[in-house]
Design an enzyme around this catalytic site. Structure first.
Site, PDB file in Angstrom:
ATOM      1  N   CYS A 169       0.861  -1.186   0.000  1.00  0.00           N
ATOM      2  CA  CYS A 169       0.000   0.000   0.000  1.00  0.00           C
ATOM      3  C   CYS A 169       0.890   1.227   0.000  1.00  0.00           C
ATOM      4  CB  CYS A 169      -0.907  -0.006   1.232  1.00  0.00           C
ATOM      5  SG  CYS A 169      -2.034   1.403   1.277  1.00  0.00           S
TER       6      CYS A 169
ATOM      7  N   HIS B 269     -10.082   1.436   0.399  1.00  0.00           N
ATOM      8  CA  HIS B 269      -9.632   2.779   0.791  1.00  0.00           C
ATOM      9  C   HIS B 269     -10.813   3.753   0.837  1.00  0.00           C
ATOM     10  CE1 HIS B 269      -5.340   2.748   1.281  1.00  0.00           C
ATOM     11  NE2 HIS B 269      -5.146   2.142   0.117  1.00  0.00           N
TER      12      HIS B 269
ATOM     13  N   HIS C 256      -8.835  -3.507  -3.279  1.00  0.00           N
ATOM     14  CA  HIS C 256      -7.951  -2.744  -2.391  1.00  0.00           C
ATOM     15  C   HIS C 256      -8.321  -1.256  -2.423  1.00  0.00           C
ATOM     16  CE1 HIS C 256      -3.768  -2.010  -0.660  1.00  0.00           C
ATOM     17  NE2 HIS C 256      -4.112  -0.806  -1.083  1.00  0.00           N
ATOM     18  N   GLU C 257      -8.530  -0.711  -3.624  1.00  0.00           N
ATOM     19  CA  GLU C 257      -8.856   0.721  -3.742  1.00  0.00           C
ATOM     20  C   GLU C 257     -10.249   1.030  -3.199  1.00  0.00           C
ATOM     21  OE1 GLU C 257      -6.411   2.676  -4.166  1.00  0.00           O
ATOM     22  OE2 GLU C 257      -5.152   0.970  -4.709  1.00  0.00           O
TER      23      GLU C 257
END
Length: 190
Positions: free
Chosen positions: A111, A157, A153-154
């Site tokens: 990350c 976020h 993953h994004e």
């Protein structure tokens, strides 16, 4: 000469680092098409940041993603650059995962917001994602394997989650110096 740590290098390139509140809060959705101009500005800022970051680190093996909160913007926008040469960036506005496969795999992730370590993260092999276009229409796209991992993953976020929240209990990230897969694609069975 003092060696600059990877996370410090990312901080110097404008990437917000772990511990800053914006990374732990859900990002605000865009009202599209009314906020088309604002969304376009965020997309441009993400692209500019990704260009700077790509000059400092090789992401050719796995691709790269960046979410707006990682550059200090609390809005639901992210961009993913697939590993495949010549692939167009994937822009995600107001994305949400609508379906996941039962099939999972567990691989190391990094990350940009804490780039000194890599963590073993289980993720679905396939995800369906609904996102909003600049004209306000929505579409659902299906992503698999490494691209599904990057996009998931994004989206995490944008939901205020770091990958460490998805790691199995008792599993800790390893120092980047021990990680041996930099520049290589994630491995999948045929």
């Amino acid at each position: 000469m003092i060696e600059v740590q990877p996370s410090q290098r990312m901080r110097d390139l404008g990437v917000v680092q772990r511990g800053v509140d914006i990374l732990a809060e859900p990002a605000g959705a865009f009202e599209l098409p009314a906020e088309k101009g604002a969304a376009e500005q965020v997309i441009k800022r993400l692209a500019d940041a990704m260009d700077r970051i790509a000059q400092a680190h090789d992401f050719s093996g796995k691709g790269m993603g960046l979410a707006a909160p990682q550059i200090g913007i609390a809005r639901a926008a992210a961009t993913v650059r697939p590993a495949e040469a010549g692939s167009e960036p994937i822009v995600l506005l107001n994305p949400r995962i609508t379906a996941t496969s039962e099939g999972m795999d567990e691989q190391y992730e990094g990350c940009l917001s804490f780039f000194d370590v890599r963590g073993m993260v289980p993720r679905p092999l396939r995800i369906a994602v609904e996102a909003t276009a600049l004209d306000g229409t929505t579409r659902i796209m299906v992503y698999e394997r490494g691209l599904a991992r990057l996009i998931h993953h994004e989206i995490d976020h944008l939901d205020g989650l770091l990958y460490t929240a998805r790691m199995r209990p008792g599993v800790e990230p390893i120092p980047v110096g021990e990680y041996r897969q930099t520049g290589r694609a994630w491995a999948y069975e045929s």
